[in-house]
Each structure stands twice: as C-alpha cells, then as structure tokens.
Design a protein around this motif. Structure first.
Motif, PDB file in Angstrom:
ATOM      1  N   ALA A 141       0.831  -1.211   0.000  1.00  0.00           N
ATOM      2  CA  ALA A 141       0.000   0.000   0.000  1.00  0.00           C
ATOM      3  C   ALA A 141       0.860   1.254   0.000  1.00  0.00           C
ATOM      4  O   ALA A 141       0.541   2.250  -0.667  1.00  0.00           O
ATOM      5  CB  ALA A 141      -0.925  -0.014   1.227  1.00  0.00           C
ATOM      6  N   ALA A 142       1.971   1.212   0.728  1.00  0.00           N
ATOM      7  CA  ALA A 142       2.849   2.385   0.806  1.00  0.00           C
ATOM      8  C   ALA A 142       3.493   2.673  -0.540  1.00  0.00           C
ATOM      9  O   ALA A 142       3.609   3.833  -0.954  1.00  0.00           O
ATOM     10  CB  ALA A 142       3.923   2.163   1.875  1.00  0.00           C
ATOM     11  N   ILE A 143       3.912   1.614  -1.225  1.00  0.00           N
ATOM     12  CA  ILE A 143       4.518   1.794  -2.551  1.00  0.00           C
ATOM     13  C   ILE A 143       3.494   2.375  -3.518  1.00  0.00           C
ATOM     14  O   ILE A 143       3.773   3.321  -4.264  1.00  0.00           O
ATOM     15  CB  ILE A 143       5.068   0.454  -3.086  1.00  0.00           C
ATOM     16  N   THR A 144       2.266   1.823  -3.497  1.00  0.00           N
ATOM     17  CA  THR A 144       1.207   2.302  -4.391  1.00  0.00           C
ATOM     18  C   THR A 144       0.894   3.769  -4.128  1.00  0.00           C
ATOM     19  O   THR A 144       0.738   4.573  -5.068  1.00  0.00           O
ATOM     20  CB  THR A 144      -0.058   1.448  -4.218  1.00  0.00           C
ATOM     21  N   ASN A 191      13.599   2.139  -1.281  1.00  0.00           N
ATOM     22  CA  ASN A 191      13.890   1.727   0.098  1.00  0.00           C
ATOM     23  C   ASN A 191      12.816   0.786   0.623  1.00  0.00           C
ATOM     24  O   ASN A 191      13.106  -0.203   1.300  1.00  0.00           O
ATOM     25  CB  ASN A 191      14.009   2.956   1.001  1.00  0.00           C
ATOM     26  N   ILE A 192      11.567   1.121   0.301  1.00  0.00           N
ATOM     27  CA  ILE A 192      10.473   0.256   0.742  1.00  0.00           C
ATOM     28  C   ILE A 192      10.575  -1.108   0.042  1.00  0.00           C
ATOM     29  O   ILE A 192      10.419  -2.169   0.666  1.00  0.00           O
ATOM     30  CB  ILE A 192       9.108   0.917   0.460  1.00  0.00           C
ATOM     31  N   LYS A 193      10.840  -1.074  -1.285  1.00  0.00           N
ATOM     32  CA  LYS A 193      10.983  -2.332  -2.022  1.00  0.00           C
ATOM     33  C   LYS A 193      12.131  -3.173  -1.472  1.00  0.00           C
ATOM     34  O   LYS A 193      12.025  -4.401  -1.364  1.00  0.00           O
ATOM     35  CB  LYS A 193      11.226  -2.052  -3.508  1.00  0.00           C
ATOM     36  N   GLU A 194      13.240  -2.492  -1.135  1.00  0.00           N
ATOM     37  CA  GLU A 194      14.396  -3.207  -0.602  1.00  0.00           C
ATOM     38  C   GLU A 194      14.063  -3.862   0.731  1.00  0.00           C
ATOM     39  O   GLU A 194      14.411  -5.011   0.986  1.00  0.00           O
ATOM     40  CB  GLU A 194      15.568  -2.245  -0.444  1.00  0.00           C
ATOM     41  N   ASN A 195      13.355  -3.108   1.589  1.00  0.00           N
ATOM     42  CA  ASN A 195      12.935  -3.675   2.879  1.00  0.00           C
ATOM     43  C   ASN A 195      11.978  -4.837   2.671  1.00  0.00           C
ATOM     44  O   ASN A 195      12.045  -5.856   3.366  1.00  0.00           O
ATOM     45  CB  ASN A 195      12.290  -2.594   3.740  1.00  0.00           C
ATOM     46  N   LEU A 196      11.056  -4.648   1.702  1.00  0.00           N
ATOM     47  CA  LEU A 196      10.112  -5.717   1.380  1.00  0.00           C
ATOM     48  C   LEU A 196      10.849  -6.955   0.888  1.00  0.00           C
ATOM     49  O   LEU A 196      10.589  -8.080   1.330  1.00  0.00           O
ATOM     50  CB  LEU A 196       9.127  -5.215   0.318  1.00  0.00           C
TER      51      LEU A 196
END
Length: 737
Positions: free
Chosen positions: A588-591, A670-675
C-alpha cells in the motif's frame, strides 16, 4: 626401465653432472648431449646393443665415409667383424622435430653413406620415426622395393617380415610412449598430411583421425602371440599393398561403428605409409589415460587454437568434478556440451578403476570377460555426449576410441534443440527426458542465442521474459513471452534439468555472474525452485587462462527436485510474497507513493503552477468582462499549452523533475528493498534450511600459463565433497552428522 637408465646401469654411457655431455664409454668419445640429434643417437646406440644384440666394440660413432667429402661422417656404423673392416649397418640420426621433407633428405644422405661404405643395411631414424632399407642387394637408386621391416638382430641372417609382433617373440612388441613423444608423433604425422598447405589443418586432422582409428582397431584385433600386427610396413611390400591392408582394417571398423567416420580414407599410398611410419611402434591401448588425453589435446590445441581449443576443460577441473561424484558402472551419464570428450573419458576411467578394484578384491580377474563387461557395458550403453560441431563431435568419438571405446553415444547436434528432435534425428533413443543420473558439463560461456535464429528459446522457462515479483504484484502482470536473446549457459542449466531424473545430479561450470549479478536473480530463483543446491566451488581467476578464456567461474553442483517439490516451493514463495506485500508498510505504501509521485509530476514545479494559475485567472477575467468566446478560449488554451510545453523543456524544469523523480524513487526503492529483504529472510527460514558445501580453490595445480604448481587444492575438496554428496543421497546431509 627407460633405455637411457639401462645404458647407465650397464656402464655403456655416462653423463656429466650437468647433463650437458654424454660419454660413450667403450668408444671413449664425448659429445654434447644438448645437441638435439645427440638425444636420438644415444638412444639408437643403446638400442643396437640392448635390443639388437650388437657388441659395443663393433660400433663406431662418426665413422669416416670414403669417397665422400672429407668432412662427411656417418652417425653410427655397425661392423660385421671385430677389426671393423666390414661395415654392416649404417645409421643416420636426425633430431626428433625433423619435418617429413627433411626426413626424405636424410634417407638420401644415408643411402650415400651406406653405398660409399659398401654396407648392407641402412637405418634412418629421428627417434619418433624410422625407415629401414636393404641397400646392397638392390640397384643404387631403388627406394621402394628395398624397404625392410627392420634391421636384423645380431647373429641372424634372415630379415624379419614384420617388426612388431604380438608378444614380441622374433620381433618387438608395441611400445608405451610418453606424453611428450605421443604429442610429437601426432603433430608430425599431421604436419606430413598438411604438407605446408596441401590440405587445410582440419582436413589433415580428419585423415589422421581415420588412420589412428585403424591403428587402434588393429591393436584390438584378436591375434595369437607370435602373429604380426597389420599396422606396419612389411619387408618387400609395395606401398599400394599397405594402403589396401589399412583400408581393409578401416572398412571393418567402419562397418561396426558407422557413426565414427562416414567418409573413406582419402590418403594416397605414400601419404599413408608416412603416417604409418610415425604410429606403427606405439601401443596406444596401453598408454595411460592422462598421457593420451593430454597429448591429444596439446596436439589439437597447437593446430586449432580458437577453433578447437575452446572445447577443452582443464583436466584438473574435469578430474575434480568426476571424483566428487559417486558415478558407478550402473550410472547413466551425460555431457550436454561434450567438446572433445574430456568429462566422458574421465567418467569412463573412473568406472574402469572400479573394475580394477573389484578385480583386486577377488570378484573377477583383471583379464576376464567380467572385468571387460563391467566397464565396457557402461561405455557402450550408459555414457552419452552431445556436441554441436560435427568435426568436434567426431574428435570426441576419436578421443573415446583412443581411450578404449565409449564413442557410440556421442552425437553431433545442437544440445539446446528439443530432446525429442535430437533422439529422432540421431536415431539414438538413449537421449530422453528424466533419464540421466549425472550430467557433467562445461557449456559454452557467453554465446548469445537469438530468438530470431533459434525459435526454441520460447520452449525454455529461462528463455522467456521475467519480471521482478514485486513489479509483477504492482502491475498485476505475468509476462511469458520469449526473450529476444538469452545466454547459452543459462539455457543449458534448464536443459540439464530436463535430462535428469528426480534425484539426478548436475555438475556444471558456470561464470560467476550467474551467482553474483543482480540481473541474474531470476536465474538463481529458478535454480532454487528446481534444484537443491549441493555445492558451490569457486575456481581461481586463472583457471581457464591457459586455454584462452579469462572468465571467473565456479563449479555448481545441483540435485534435481521432483515436480511436486518444485510446486510446493513455488506455492510457499507465492504465499510469502502475498503475505509480505500485503503489509500496509509495503504494498500500500509503494502504491501511495507512486500515485503521489505521478500527481506531483503532473502538477509541476512552482513556475508551472504559477503559469497554470495565471492562465485560469485570465480566462475567468475574460468571462467577467463579457469578452469570452469559445474560439478565444481555444486559441488561448493552445498558446498556453505551447508555453507550458516549452517551459517543460527548460533546464530549470528538467532539473526539478529529475530531483523529484529521484526523491520518490529512492523512497519507493527503500520500501521495495525492505520488502525484498523481509521476503528473502522468510524464504531462507522456510525453504533454505539445508547445508550447502562451499569451497574456494586458489591453487588448482597449474598457473595462468598452464605450468604445474605442485599443489592442487581440488584433490582434498573432492574427497570431502564426495562424502557430502553421499550423505545427501543417503538422507544424512549435515556437516555435523
């Protein structure tokens, strides 16, 4: 014992401490051993004494030749009497590296000396090749009818019809030769056929292959002790008779193994006699595997560098891979890119060693039919190779023949073509999916397979376009169209999977990029789903330098999983992907950030916003004043859009857009990397709960030039890896078991 060692032990010769000079003790003569011709003469001298029985007192070195130029000397003369007044045999010695044309000149020189000395026989030798003649009983210019199989031994008045005899009685048995001598023999025989450009090197090589095939076939022909081998020059035999005899051998072998050579021998009688002269004395069957293999490859590499050389995997790496695997006579083994057949040869040799061990343990005798069947059935029915180049495939077959069979299932075909098509085209039903126990291979690196040229790319999962699972989630897509191109080594990983049965093991040399490059993650993911990773053994940077390649590589050992296991792994990974992506701090954050980025980019920077506000105010003012019409608004809107578009091209706007995009992309990244990290951790906890054998080999027995280092770390690694693989097969795969 080497003939030089025999000569030293019997007090016939003596070397200086630095081995620069040799002393012939009975003659009390010292010559420079650093002279290449002296290498040949000293061995020939010892042969005359130790093998032919002539007394040293009747042998003269550098005998003066009458009626010739004052400085002319015969290398060796053997006399019929103690007073040395009756010359009997003249020997002309030349260095080993002599060309065929130079050898013919040496024959003429030898005839001149023999006729001047009125000796009966002439022996011309380079150590590698010999020719014998009965000089006194024929006209001075005769060079054909007076050829003999060998000079007579001491005390015999009869000439041998043939020199090489089964068992050596009344003649000589074939000789095991060193790797260096065998390399020279192959090279010089090839040179004689190449003849400075009469044939191209590849054609000369093909013809030499055929003659070697005849040589081996003759060695393996069943004959009694005392019977002569057919692959040699007989006394008084015309060259066309030799040609007929060798062709007869070839046709018998060809009838049994039609796939080895489809063409007839194309050599004329004289050319064939020349090659027979080089090979006749050699016992190829008895020469050990390492010597034959290295001689064959060294010879090939020296003539076909760039065309053939790329197909060689260094033998220390081949040995390591084969020794690490529990291959037995019941295993079904394949090399999908077999080149000259190195992996197949060592697999065959491993099974032969097992047969020898069984013989030592008393299961059967070493010369029994059971021993032969043990390894030969494996070679004939369980050992397979595929090679895209027909000439290289033929070379692999020849290499297998040289090393005692196993060539039947080597086929010329593109190993990436469909397996069913391969089996149908080659008429070999042994190539089947899900059949093989072990695949040992070094596929070609860096070859680009293009979809426009090879439509079979679409038949490979790794030949189709992939998309990162996070992107697939965000875009709700699942691409499955073929790639424009793919690297051959990646496709071979999948092709090997298709050939292996469940539980089968693949040992493959791969470039390190597959293991480390971020762009190759999809390949690693695929491997993780299809195989259990057994081991990764890193090779030094220089592992392939001597063979003309500098790519850093590793050997990857993989255990094929069942379709059920693969489906389970993929289902678990899909579940973990859904679980992590659906967390609000990720998907949701990425979107939300993507939508915010698009909104802000569309709105533009402060200047663009001011332009938009000014335009809207201007339109509203026109309406308030009653000066507004649709045509005016249309013209104003067009002009405004052109100004905005022009502004968007400005350095100022582009700089803002770039900075804004990078800022959002970094936050999204950063979010994708954490994901991705959280997902990877879950996968490791859930799936990768097994040990993997890891090793780094820094010294594998040779340096970048191919020179031996005296140390090979692959030997102990192979021993430990073998135990680890056995533990996996037995279900006790733990370092701590």
């Amino acid at each position: 014992m080497d003939i030089l060692e025999q000569g030293l032990a019997k007090g016939l010769i003596k070397f200086d401490d630095d081995r620069k000079n040799v002393l012939y003790i009975h003659q009390n003569k010292r010559y420079r051993y650093t002279d290449p011709e002296e290498h040949v003469r000293v061995k020939t001298y010892l042969e005359l004494i130790l093998n032919y029985g002539y007394h040293p007192a009747r042998i003269v070195l550098e005998a003066i030749v009458p009626l010739r130029t004052p400085s002319n000397l015969a290398d060796i003369v053997v006399y019929n009497d103690d007073s040395r007044k009756d010359p009997y045999i003249v020997v002309e010695c030349k260095q080993e590296e002599i060309t065929d044309a130079e050898f013919i000149q040496a024959i003429e020189q030898g005839f001149g000396n023999t006729n001047s000395l009125r000796a009966k026989f002439l022996w011309v030798t380079s150590g590698i090749k010999s020719a014998y003649f009965n000089v006194s009983d024929f006209k001075p210019m005769e060079r054909e009818a007076n050829k003999i199989a060998d000079i007579p031994v001491f005390g015999s008045s009869e000439l041998l019809v043939a020199k090489y005899i089964k068992g050596g009685k009344d003649g000589f048995e074939l000789e095991k030769v060193s790797e260096q001598d065998l390399t020279r023999i192959f090279r010089q025989a090839h040179d004689a056929l190449w003849a400075g450009g009469k044939r191209n090197p590849s054609e000369a090589f093909d013809e030499l292959d055929k003659v070697i095939f005849c040589k081996l076939w003759d060695e393996r022909t069943l004959r009694k002790n005392g019977e002569p081998y057919n692959f040699q020059v007989f006394t008084g035999e015309a060259t066309d008779k030799l040609l007929q005899r060798i062709k007869s051998i070839y046709n018998k072998g060809k009838a049994k193994d039609p796939e080895v050579f489809r063409d007839d021998i194309r050599l004329n009688a004289k050319e064939l006699e020349t090659v027979v002269g080089y090979l006749a004395k050699v016992n190829l069957t008895a020469t050990d595997l390492d010597s034959k293999g290295k001689a064959f490859e060294t010879f090939m590499g020296s003539f076909f560098r760039g065309e053939f050389g790329q197909y060689f995997t260094p033998r220390n790496i081949v040995k390591f891979i084969v020794e690490s695997l529990p291959i037995t006579n019941e295993s079904v083994v394949l090399d999908t890119s077999c080149g000259s057949g190195g992996f197949l040869l060592y697999a065959l040799d491993k099974v032969r060693n097992i047969a020898d061990q069984k013989a030592e343990e008393g299961y059967f005798s070493k010369d029994s039919k059971e021993h032969w069947n043990f390894w030969h059935d494996f070679a004939e029915k369980r050992l397979y190779g595929v090679e895209i180049s027909e000439s290289i495939a033929r070379t692999a077959k020849m290499n297998m023949i040289i090393h005692d069979d196993g060539h039947t299932n080597v086929v010329a075909f593109d190993g990436l073509e469909g397996i069913d098509k391969l089996s149908e085209t080659t008429k070999n039903p042994g190539f089947k999916k899900n059949r093989f126990d072990f695949i040992i291979t070094n596929p070609p690196f860096g070859s680009t397979i293009k979809y426009s040229e090879h439509r079979y790319i679409e038949d490979f999962e790794l030949g189709c376009k992939s998309i990162d699972w996070i992107e697939a989630k965000l875009k709700n897509v699942d691409l499955n169209s073929p790639r424009d191109n793919q690297s051959s080594e990646i496709l071979f990983i999948e092709r090997c999977h298709q050939y292996l049965h469940d539980g089968g093991i693949l040992a493959i040399v791969i470039p390190d990029g597959i293991l480390t490059n971020s762009s190759m993650q999809y390949v690693r993911d695929w491997i993780e789903e299809k195989y259990r990773i057994i081991a990764v053994v890193s090779m030094p940077q220089t592992a392939f330098t001597a063979n003309g390649a500098g790519v850093k590589s590793s050997v990857l050992f993989l255990y094929k999983l069942s379709e059920k296991d693969t489906a389970t792994i993929r289902a678990i990974k899909k579940s973990l992907q859904d679980k992590t992506f659906d967390k609000p701090e990720y998907g949701a954050a990425i979107t939300a950030l993507e939508q915010e980025k698009q909104t802000i980019l569309k709105r533009g920077d402060v200047t663009k916003q001011e332009m938009e506000e000014a335009f809207v105010s201007h339109i509203e003012a026109l309406r308030a004043q009653g000066n507004h019409t649709k045509d005016i608004e249309r013209q104003l809107t067009k002009g405004h859009k052109e100004k905005v578009k022009e502004y968007e091209k400005s350095e100022s706007f582009q700089s803002w857009k770039k900075e804004t995009t990078e800022e959002f992309n970094e936050r999204i990244s950063n979010i994708k990397e954490n994901l991705s990290d959280e997902y990877t951790g879950l996968v490791k906890d859930k799936l990768n709960n097994y040990p993997i054998f890891m090793a780094i080999a820094e010294d594998i027995g040779y340096d970048a030039t191919g020179r031996e280092t005296g140390n090979n770390e692959l030997v102990p690694i192979a021993k430990e890896l073998y135990k680890f693989i056995q533990a996996i097969i037995n279900g006790t795969d733990s370092f701590f078991a």
